[in-house]
Design a protein around this motif. Structure first.
Motif, PDB file in Angstrom:
ATOM      1  N   LYS A 151       0.833  -1.206   0.000  1.00  0.00           N
ATOM      2  CA  LYS A 151       0.000   0.000   0.000  1.00  0.00           C
ATOM      3  C   LYS A 151       0.862   1.248   0.000  1.00  0.00           C
ATOM      4  O   LYS A 151       0.566   2.239  -0.699  1.00  0.00           O
ATOM      5  N   ILE A 152       1.944   1.233   0.766  1.00  0.00           N
ATOM      6  CA  ILE A 152       2.850   2.379   0.810  1.00  0.00           C
ATOM      7  C   ILE A 152       3.517   2.580  -0.546  1.00  0.00           C
ATOM      8  O   ILE A 152       3.683   3.719  -1.007  1.00  0.00           O
ATOM      9  N   VAL A 153       3.882   1.496  -1.209  1.00  0.00           N
ATOM     10  CA  VAL A 153       4.425   1.600  -2.571  1.00  0.00           C
ATOM     11  C   VAL A 153       3.426   2.305  -3.486  1.00  0.00           C
ATOM     12  O   VAL A 153       3.780   3.209  -4.253  1.00  0.00           O
ATOM     13  N   ASP A 154       2.161   1.896  -3.405  1.00  0.00           N
ATOM     14  CA  ASP A 154       1.134   2.521  -4.240  1.00  0.00           C
ATOM     15  C   ASP A 154       1.001   4.008  -3.920  1.00  0.00           C
ATOM     16  O   ASP A 154       0.893   4.844  -4.834  1.00  0.00           O
ATOM     17  N   ASN A 155       1.015   4.356  -2.631  1.00  0.00           N
ATOM     18  CA  ASN A 155       0.953   5.772  -2.245  1.00  0.00           C
ATOM     19  C   ASN A 155       2.128   6.548  -2.837  1.00  0.00           C
ATOM     20  O   ASN A 155       1.950   7.655  -3.367  1.00  0.00           O
ATOM     21  N   PHE A 156       3.326   5.987  -2.720  1.00  0.00           N
ATOM     22  CA  PHE A 156       4.517   6.668  -3.231  1.00  0.00           C
ATOM     23  C   PHE A 156       4.458   6.827  -4.750  1.00  0.00           C
ATOM     24  O   PHE A 156       4.883   7.855  -5.290  1.00  0.00           O
ATOM     25  N   LYS A 157       3.977   5.823  -5.441  1.00  0.00           N
ATOM     26  CA  LYS A 157       3.850   5.935  -6.904  1.00  0.00           C
ATOM     27  C   LYS A 157       2.900   7.067  -7.266  1.00  0.00           C
ATOM     28  O   LYS A 157       3.180   7.884  -8.163  1.00  0.00           O
ATOM     29  N   ARG A 158       1.798   7.144  -6.570  1.00  0.00           N
ATOM     30  CA  ARG A 158       0.786   8.146  -6.893  1.00  0.00           C
ATOM     31  C   ARG A 158       1.286   9.564  -6.617  1.00  0.00           C
ATOM     32  O   ARG A 158       1.072  10.468  -7.440  1.00  0.00           O
ATOM     33  N   ILE A 159       1.971   9.752  -5.481  1.00  0.00           N
ATOM     34  CA  ILE A 159       2.436  11.121  -5.210  1.00  0.00           C
ATOM     35  C   ILE A 159       3.598  11.494  -6.127  1.00  0.00           C
ATOM     36  O   ILE A 159       3.753  12.668  -6.494  1.00  0.00           O
ATOM     37  N   SER A 160       4.398  10.515  -6.524  1.00  0.00           N
ATOM     38  CA  SER A 160       5.485  10.809  -7.463  1.00  0.00           C
ATOM     39  C   SER A 160       4.926  11.256  -8.807  1.00  0.00           C
ATOM     40  O   SER A 160       5.468  12.164  -9.453  1.00  0.00           O
ATOM     41  N   GLN A 161       3.841  10.635  -9.229  1.00  0.00           N
ATOM     42  CA  GLN A 161       3.209  11.022 -10.497  1.00  0.00           C
ATOM     43  C   GLN A 161       2.590  12.415 -10.401  1.00  0.00           C
ATOM     44  O   GLN A 161       2.622  13.181 -11.372  1.00  0.00           O
ATOM     45  N   ILE A 162       2.065  12.758  -9.234  1.00  0.00           N
ATOM     46  CA  ILE A 162       1.562  14.122  -9.033  1.00  0.00           C
ATOM     47  C   ILE A 162       2.712  15.116  -9.123  1.00  0.00           C
ATOM     48  O   ILE A 162       2.639  16.126  -9.821  1.00  0.00           O
ATOM     49  N   ALA A 163       3.798  14.835  -8.415  1.00  0.00           N
ATOM     50  CA  ALA A 163       4.948  15.736  -8.413  1.00  0.00           C
ATOM     51  C   ALA A 163       5.549  15.883  -9.807  1.00  0.00           C
ATOM     52  O   ALA A 163       6.036  16.959 -10.168  1.00  0.00           O
ATOM     53  N   ALA A 164       5.512  14.818 -10.584  1.00  0.00           N
ATOM     54  CA  ALA A 164       6.089  14.863 -11.933  1.00  0.00           C
ATOM     55  C   ALA A 164       5.388  15.888 -12.812  1.00  0.00           C
ATOM     56  O   ALA A 164       6.015  16.493 -13.699  1.00  0.00           O
ATOM     57  N   LYS A 165       4.105  16.108 -12.556  1.00  0.00           N
ATOM     58  CA  LYS A 165       3.371  17.113 -13.343  1.00  0.00           C
ATOM     59  C   LYS A 165       3.957  18.505 -13.153  1.00  0.00           C
ATOM     60  O   LYS A 165       3.832  19.367 -14.020  1.00  0.00           O
ATOM     61  N   TYR A 166       4.593  18.718 -11.998  1.00  0.00           N
ATOM     62  CA  TYR A 166       5.174  20.020 -11.678  1.00  0.00           C
ATOM     63  C   TYR A 166       6.700  20.037 -11.836  1.00  0.00           C
ATOM     64  O   TYR A 166       7.347  21.021 -11.475  1.00  0.00           O
TER      65      TYR A 166
END
Length: 297
Positions: free
Chosen positions: A132-147
């Motif tokens: 679950k933590i891996v999934d959380n980290f993937k999702r926030i990394s993808q958000i950050a990548a937009k910026y």
């Protein structure tokens, strides 16, 4: 020579909860001591998005930093009001608010942790929690990548996934180009040497040097501080000023530079929750200046 910053959260946390040192005072003091930048805490009353919530307030913050000639090395997002396992969507939403704020301010590196205590909830397994933590980290990394931002994960005894083998496993599973490990030397010592709050045995025979070599170029940011081998009152590593702990920085700094090939532009000092953090700033700055002179010329 690397630039030097210090975490502003040291002056708002446990020992300053009743009387935090305001950001203006911190920034002006760092300027006087010739710091290159600040590691910015997103915690109240510092650079929290809810406090700096208008263009005018953001401009005021930018002017404060510019007037005192400080860059922002990294930004510690305040995600601690929710549990990343039990309230993942809320945790990710808080991260997105922080990432948007950092984009508006021009901050490019966001520090996070796993967001949950090293306690497996009833009815779950440790493997399920890590996934679950891996999934959380993937999702926030993808958000950050937009910026165009980098996410750096600071592992530590106070949060789940602090065994070297699982830190490496988690990093590999996230597999996002803008996701890196934040290596705090104090946490690195407590993880690899002391095995502090491990859910499974994870100490390394070669200690912190083996750990650095194991992580290698996965390290994207470094917090420098000593460790006396103990946990503090909040259940995480005691961040002792240089010389008051057990870390041999004459080995650790060359390992970071030559074994992990750390090429980041910053050394960030972290006095998180040290009782006398305000009076330790000068001595810590002098120590890191010496590291620069000895190893980074």
């Amino acid at each position: 020579m690397k630039k030097i910053s210090i975490g502003s959260w040291a002056f708002t946390g446990e020992n300053f909860a009743e009387n935090p040192i305001d950001l203006k005072t911190v920034v002006e003091e760092l300027h006087k001591l010739n710091f290159d930048g600040i590691s910015m805490g997103g915690f109240e009353p510092h650079a929290n998005p809810k406090r700096y919530n208008t263009p005018e307030k953001k401009a005021e913050l930018a002017k404060l930093l510019k007037d005192n000639q400080l860059g922002v090395a990294d930004y510690a997002a305040d995600l601690w009001s929710v549990d990343a396992l039990q309230q993942s969507e809320a945790w990710i939403q808080l991260f997105e608010e922080a990432a948007e704020f950092c984009d508006q301010m021009g901050f490019k590196t966001i520090r996070v942790d796993s967001g949950t205590q090293p306690i497996v909830p009833e009815g779950s397994s440790y493997a399920e929690c890590r996934a679950k933590i891996v999934d959380n980290f993937k999702r926030i990394s993808q958000i950050a990548a937009k910026y165009g931002q980098q996410v750096v994960w600071e592992f530590e005894p106070g949060f789940m996934i602090n065994e070297p083998k699982y830190i490496l496993e988690t990093y590999e599973a996230v597999n996002e180009p803008n996701f890196k490990i934040l290596f705090d030397t104090c946490h690195g010592y407590m993880s690899s040497v002391m095995g502090a709050r491990h859910l499974e045995e994870g100490k390394l025979e070669g200690g912190i040097i083996e750990f650095i070599e194991m992580l290698g170029d996965r390290i994207g940011f470094v917090h420098l501080i000593d460790s006396d081998g103990t946990l503090n009152v909040t259940g995480t590593s005691t961040h002792a000023p240089f010389g008051e702990g057990k870390i041999d920085f004459d080995q650790v700094i060359p390992a970071l530079l030559n074994k992990a090939n750390y090429d980041g532009e910053w050394w960030a000092i972290d006095l998180c929750e040290w009782p006398d953090a305000w009076n330790a700033i000068r001595q810590c700055k002098e120590s890191v200046d010496n590291f620069n002179e000895k190893f980074c010329r």
